[in-house]
Design a protein around this motif. Structure first.
Motif, PDB file in Angstrom:
ATOM      1  N   VAL A  59      10.836 -15.333  30.446  1.00 48.30           N
ATOM      2  CA  VAL A  59      12.046 -14.721  29.699  1.00 48.30           C
ATOM      3  C   VAL A  59      12.225 -14.259  31.004  1.00 48.30           C
TER       4      VAL A  59
ATOM      5  N   VAL B  21      19.562 -14.714  36.402  1.00 48.84           N
ATOM      6  CA  VAL B  21      21.121 -15.176  35.906  1.00 48.84           C
ATOM      7  C   VAL B  21      22.120 -14.509  37.138  1.00 48.84           C
TER       8      VAL B  21
ATOM      9  N   ILE C 242      13.549 -16.253  21.172  1.00 50.23           N
ATOM     10  CA  ILE C 242      12.274 -14.785  21.760  1.00 50.23           C
ATOM     11  C   ILE C 242      12.089 -13.759  19.750  1.00 50.23           C
TER      12      ILE C 242
ATOM     13  N   PRO D 122      18.182 -16.507  25.215  1.00 51.09           N
ATOM     14  CA  PRO D 122      16.506 -16.317  25.017  1.00 51.09           C
ATOM     15  C   PRO D 122      16.641 -15.642  24.178  1.00 51.09           C
TER      16      PRO D 122
ATOM     17  N   LEU E 283      16.452 -14.114  32.958  1.00 53.64           N
ATOM     18  CA  LEU E 283      17.382 -13.338  32.465  1.00 53.64           C
ATOM     19  C   LEU E 283      18.118 -12.853  33.669  1.00 53.64           C
TER      20      LEU E 283
ATOM     21  N   TYR F  95      18.584 -20.313  33.913  1.00 49.13           N
ATOM     22  CA  TYR F  95      18.211 -19.769  32.324  1.00 49.13           C
ATOM     23  C   TYR F  95      17.556 -21.758  32.192  1.00 49.13           C
TER      24      TYR F  95
ATOM     25  N   PHE G 166      14.693 -22.907  29.840  1.00 48.00           N
ATOM     26  CA  PHE G 166      14.351 -22.948  28.517  1.00 48.00           C
ATOM     27  C   PHE G 166      13.989 -23.932  28.279  1.00 48.00           C
TER      28      PHE G 166
ATOM     29  N   LEU H 107       6.715 -15.603  27.189  1.00 45.24           N
ATOM     30  CA  LEU H 107       7.819 -13.496  28.209  1.00 45.24           C
ATOM     31  C   LEU H 107       7.979 -14.264  29.492  1.00 45.24           C
TER      32      LEU H 107
END
Lengths: 316, 151
Positions: free
Chosen positions: A143, A150, B13, B9, A147, A179, A183, A140
């Motif tokens: 993430v 970007v 998730i 992503p 995001l 990312y 990733f 998490l």
């Protein structure tokens, strides 16, 4: 010799520049939040550690852009007769060296953890009374680390091209590609979840390569610019045809028999010389003054030009 | 079908939440699985009042915790007494599943062993490095039975 006036961006770029500065402040705030978050959850994962350091390095271009933008537009003076435009090039070089060094360190560090077959131990964390495996929380956090990055990157990219600013461009470009590393780290941790201890170090190794590659590319560009190479576009690295444009323009002047030019980049702007073989019976001083004015209005990037009348152009 | 890269992503998730509900994380060396079949092998360093091995029997509050942890998961336990460095070495070779004996959370062994969350804010159990399933199971027990008592 008189010093040139303080540099001012053309009107249509002033608000772009202000916007870029604002975005860099946002970048810093965002990265600090990411760095704190990642630090809290990184545990003993090598991939998380690498991604964390990568994000920390991401602060460098933003900070150096903001520092340089305070210095670069100062009026030239007795001590700095060419102005302060190189502030951008210098901070760019400093950032590039740091990134390159960090890339080397991470590559070695990750290789060692892979060779030593380190099994990362990742336990659990209790959040609001629920026990969760820290690995899921790491994902998490990743993430959050990818995001928004970007989005900010994509916003900065067009500004960087318009402002002809390399720090801003590389910063935007790296963030846009952020990312991929997040990733990779996610894959590493997912691999761990499936009991593949090496997935974590392998992901870390991948991220290290990406940092090293960024560092190398930036270092190369920074050094080439400081070597006063022919000006290039920030995105394609191809020769800026503005230089050829000026050559054509100067050659079209009536008093000019033949002419050649050379330019170099200093931060966002170009400095250069124009060598002119004039026709006979020209009032050279008058024409040179006129020519300088014309060139100064040619493009905002053409900042300071010297016109030099010569008998003949030397062979190149 | 075209998937936008920036949205990857999000799918990821989604997939993760599915995984999270399954039986993950796993142990690289399947310590938990083996413990279920062959019993939990616990190394004990003599350190009263946490562990007491003096009279050829094992007692102490950490021994009790581990016994309860094992029975709540319906697995057998066998204890082995020894000195710290021998037991840690066995733990590193995955010959033991756990080493106990009043280890502090700042123990010098944190480079060679994995540490559980402290069960009393201070003391931890040592598990083989990277055996995350075993660790999660152990911490689950700590969370449900020991941490709640405090609050």
């Amino acid at each position: 010799m008189k010093n040139p006036e303080a540099f001012e961006l053309p009107e249509h770029l002033v608000n772009k520049f202000e916007k870029a500065k604002k975005l860099e402040w946002i970048t810093i705030a965002y990265l600090v939040s990411t760095i704190v978050l990642m630090y809290l959850v990184m545990g003993s994962s090598q991939a998380m550690k690498t991604a964390w350091l990568e994000d920390a390095m991401g602060l460098l271009p933003a900070i150096s852009f903001l520092i340089a933008s305070r210095i670069a537009y100062k009026k030239p003076n007795y001590k700095f007769p060419y102005g302060y435009h190189r502030a951008f090039s210098i901070s760019y070089l400093a950032g590039a060296i740091a990134l390159f060094a960090m890339g080397c360190f991470l590559l070695i560090d990750s290789s060692i953890s892979l060779i030593k077959a380190e099994h990362p131990t990742i336990g659990t964390i209790v959040i609001f009374g629920h026990q969760l495996w820290l690995g899921w929380i790491m994902i998490l956090a990743l993430v959050w680390a990818s995001l928004p990055s970007v989005v900010i990157g994509y916003k900065k990219l067009p500004l960087a091209k318009k402002l002809h600013n390399k720090i801003l461009y590389t910063d935007a470009n790296t963030q846009k590609a952020d990312y991929t590393t997040a990733f990779a780290a996610m894959l590493g941790i997912t691999g761990l979840a499936f009991g593949l201890w090496w997935a974590d170090s392998a992901a870390a190794l991948f991220i290290s390569f990406s940092v090293l590659n960024d560092g190398y590319t930036n270092l190369k560009t920074a050094v080439l610019d400081l070597m006063d190479r022919h000006p290039v576009h920030v995105d394609t690295q191809e020769n800026d045809d503005l230089v050829e444009g000026i050559k054509g323009k100067v050659n079209s002047w009536e008093w000019v028999k033949e002419a050649d030019v050379r330019f170099r980049e200093q931060g966002q702007v170009y400095f250069g010389e124009v060598f002119i073989v004039p026709h006979q019976n020209t009032d050279i001083t008058k024409e040179v003054e006129k020519g300088l004015k014309l060139l100064q209005n040619y493009h905002w990037k053409i900042y300071q030009v010297t016109i030099m009348p010569v008998k003949s152009l030397s062979e190149k | 079908m075209k998937i936008k890269l920036t949205k990857l992503p999000i799918y990821f998730i989604g997939a993760l939440l599915l995984f999270a509900s399954c039986n993950l994380p796993k142990d690289p060396n399947s310590s938990w699985q083996k413990a279920q079949k062959e019993g939990l092998k616990v190394g004990v360093v003599d350190n009263p009042p946490f562990t007491n091995t003096a009279s050829d029997s094992f007692s102490g509050n950490e021994i009790e915790i581990i016994n309860k942890f094992a029975s709540s998961n319906k697995i057998e336990v066998s204890f082995l007494k020894g000195n710290e460095s021998d037991l840690i070495e066995k733990l590193e070779k995955f010959e033991l599943d756990m080493v106990i004996g009043g280890f502090n959370k700042k123990t010098v062994w944190s480079k060679k062993a994995g540490l559980s969350r402290p069960y009393d804010k201070e003391h931890v159990f040592l598990v083989p490095k990277g055996e995350n399933k075993l660790l999660v199971k152990l911490e689950e027990y700590i969370h449900k039975n020991l941490e709640n008592e405090k609050s």
